[in-house]
Design a protein around this motif. Structure first.
Motif, mmCIF file in Angstrom:
data_model
loop_
_atom_site.group_PDB
_atom_site.id
_atom_site.type_symbol
_atom_site.label_atom_id
_atom_site.label_comp_id
_atom_site.label_asym_id
_atom_site.label_seq_id
_atom_site.Cartn_x
_atom_site.Cartn_y
_atom_site.Cartn_z
ATOM 1 N N HIS A 28 -2.738 0.798 9.310
ATOM 2 C CA HIS A 28 -4.182 1.382 8.478
ATOM 3 C C HIS A 28 -5.220 0.145 9.100
ATOM 4 O O HIS A 28 -5.326 -0.501 9.938
ATOM 5 N N ALA B 271 2.549 4.034 10.564
ATOM 6 C CA ALA B 271 1.625 3.941 9.955
ATOM 7 C C ALA B 271 0.856 2.421 10.402
ATOM 8 O O ALA B 271 0.930 1.599 9.816
ATOM 9 N N PHE C 117 -4.660 4.933 5.983
ATOM 10 C CA PHE C 117 -3.459 4.980 7.738
ATOM 11 C C PHE C 117 -4.686 6.268 8.406
ATOM 12 O O PHE C 117 -4.501 6.986 7.942
ATOM 13 N N VAL D 15 1.721 4.827 0.864
ATOM 14 C CA VAL D 15 1.050 6.231 2.157
ATOM 15 C C VAL D 15 1.266 7.792 0.496
ATOM 16 O O VAL D 15 2.709 8.178 1.220
ATOM 17 N N GLU E 246 -6.130 9.026 4.865
ATOM 18 C CA GLU E 246 -4.292 9.470 5.408
ATOM 19 C C GLU E 246 -5.387 10.234 6.605
ATOM 20 O O GLU E 246 -5.636 11.040 6.292
ATOM 21 N N ARG F 109 0.788 -1.186 0.121
ATOM 22 C CA ARG F 109 -0.078 -0.186 0.135
ATOM 23 C C ARG F 109 0.637 1.140 -0.035
ATOM 24 O O ARG F 109 1.911 1.164 0.539
ATOM 25 N N CYS G 205 -8.026 1.243 2.138
ATOM 26 C CA CYS G 205 -7.718 1.231 3.350
ATOM 27 C C CYS G 205 -6.974 2.283 3.811
ATOM 28 O O CYS G 205 -7.188 3.588 2.944
ATOM 29 N N ILE H 46 -1.554 8.051 10.806
ATOM 30 C CA ILE H 46 -0.032 8.363 10.951
ATOM 31 C C ILE H 46 0.187 8.679 11.679
ATOM 32 O O ILE H 46 -0.174 9.864 11.920
#
Length: 156
Positions: free
Chosen positions: A117, A115, A106, A86, A144, A84, A104, A108
């Motif tokens: 997920h 990170a 994330f 980022v 994210e 994956r 996904c 962070i």
């Protein structure tokens, strides 16, 4: 939680085997270089750039490895669900469950770069529906969320 389910996360040699099987099933070859790139990515506990991976693989092989070659392999891994990306960090993480497709989300950490997920298709499904409602096809939500992980937040 609707849209959330549990699946088997692989690690170590089992993760490498699951990744190899998924790549071959997708009609691609599991070459020595692809294996080295995946193993280097899977060994990291933080998102890694193509340059980080190229350096690690180069050190292991005893010769320089071009970051462009690693980028191509990482792009293949993302397309085939082995890794994956980022987006905000231009970095990659190995997918610990390559046989299971999800959008996904994330989480962070701004302090340590960790990170994590999570998969929650009810959240990303709403984004998918909104995009499709606006006429978009082949939608791939990228979510994210930035903040502080539990270790950093607790001052460890």
């Amino acid at each position: 939680m609707a849209g959330h389910h549990h699946h088997h996360d692989f690690a170590g040699e089992k993760l490498v085997k699951a990744a190899r099987d998924a790549l071959v099933e997708a009609g691609e070859q599991w070459t020595e270089m692809r294996a080295d790139v995946f193993e280097a990515l899977a060994a990291r506990d933080r998102p890694a750039s193509a340059y980080d991976i190229a350096e690690g693989v180069g050190t292991r092989r005893g010769k320089r490895v071009a970051a462009n070659s690693v980028y191509r392999i990482l792009d293949l891994f993302v397309r085939t669900n082995l890794a994956r990306r980022v987006e905000s960090a231009n970095a990659y993480v190995a997918n610990s469950h390559p046989g299971c497709r999800h959008d996904c989300i994330f989480l962070i950490c701004d302090l340590c770069g960790k990170a994590v997920h999570i998969d929650d298709d009810s959240l990303t499904g709403a984004l998918r529906q909104a995009a499709q409602g606006a006429g978009f096809a082949e939608v791939r939500p990228v979510v994210e969320i930035r903040g502080h992980c539990s270790e950093c937040a607790s001052g460890e």
